[in-house]
Design an enzyme around this catalytic site. Structure first.
Site, short mmCIF file in Angstrom:
data_model
loop_
_atom_site.label_atom_id
_atom_site.label_comp_id
_atom_site.label_asym_id
_atom_site.label_seq_id
_atom_site.Cartn_x
_atom_site.Cartn_y
_atom_site.Cartn_z
N LYS A 137 0.83 -1.21 0.00
CA LYS A 137 0.00 0.00 0.00
C LYS A 137 0.87 1.26 0.00
CE LYS A 137 -2.09 1.83 3.48
NZ LYS A 137 -2.85 1.94 4.73
N ASP A 155 -6.62 1.69 0.91
CA ASP A 155 -6.66 1.86 2.36
C ASP A 155 -8.08 1.55 2.83
OD1 ASP A 155 -8.24 4.00 1.71
OD2 ASP A 155 -7.12 5.48 2.87
#
Ligand code: SF4
Length: 235
Positions: A137, A155
């Site tokens: 991420k 997220d």
């Protein structure tokens, strides 16, 4: 530290990458609302962004900005962080969650950037994910924000909003990312990340989505929307 995994992008991505008209409509409306969304983490250099994304794991952007903005305005660099050492840097970031682990990773990461990458942030996923505290991420955020690569960092907001909109039904952010890369036309990347985050922060909120005011209302079949509207006497 974020668990590192190797994820293969499905070969079906190429076949489906044009995206559907509905997905295009969703992103077109979000774009109209906010044509030039900005990263909400404050930074002045790629290194500072990388550091802030690492520091923001399980913490809010607001808390990271509150701690780092003044340091960044003074020009905080790789050399500065190395010079502070783990103890000195920990003192600076103490108010951010998981500070001890993040301080340790930040020092190691800074040494590697200086020694292995000549002080320059790597522009590849492999290079970024080789750094301590940098998972998929974080790498996606940096690749999209700094290098404008067609990525989507998933997220908690991106995961929830896109699930409610039916763009995926995946159990994990990692799987959702791959599905989103299949259904979203690359022309919307990397900006889609910002649009979904903003939509999740200010409209499609986790506990009480503002469905009555949502520009995607007619495109959303989420049960959270149905429950919300029933609760408000709108259904
Ligand atoms: S209608 Fe409600 S649940 Fe659907 S995207 Fe909008 S805010 Fe989220």
């Amino acid at each position: 530290m974020t668990t590192k995994r190797t994820i293969r992008v499905s070969s079906s991505r190429t076949k489906k990458s044009s995206g559907s008209a509905r997905v295009d409509e969703i992103l077109s409306r979000l774009q109209t609302l906010n044509p030039s969304p900005q990263c909400e983490l404050y930074y002045e250099t790629p290194y500072q962004l990388l550091l802030s994304v690492v520091l923001s794991a399980q913490a809010t952007d607001k808390s990271v900005n509150g701690t780092m903005t003044e340091l960044y305005k003074k020009g905080l660099s790789v050399d500065d962080v190395i010079a502070m050492g783990e103890k000195g840097f920990l003192e600076k970031i103490r108010r951010i969650g998981l500070a001890p682990t993040k301080a340790k990773n930040s020092i190691k990461l800074s040494h590697i950037i200086k020694d292995k990458f000549n002080g320059v942030i790597p522009s590849t996923r492999e290079g970024l994910e080789s750094l301590p505290g940098v998972g998929r991420k974080t790498a996606n955020v940096v690749l999209g924000e700094i290098f404008k690569q067609p990525t989507i960092a998933v997220d908690t907001h991106v995961f929830r909003v896109t699930k409610r909109l039916g763009l995926h039904s995946c159990p994990t952010p990692e799987k959702a990312e791959l599905k989103l890369l299949e259904v979203i036309n690359p022309k919307w990347l990397p900006m889609a990340h910002h649009w979904f985050i903003l939509h999740g922060r200010y409209t499609c909120i986790a506990r009480s989505p503002k469905c009555e005011a949502c520009v995607l209302n007619d495109l959303c079949n989420s049960k959270d929307k149905t429950n919300r509207l029933k609760k408000g006497g709108l259904l």
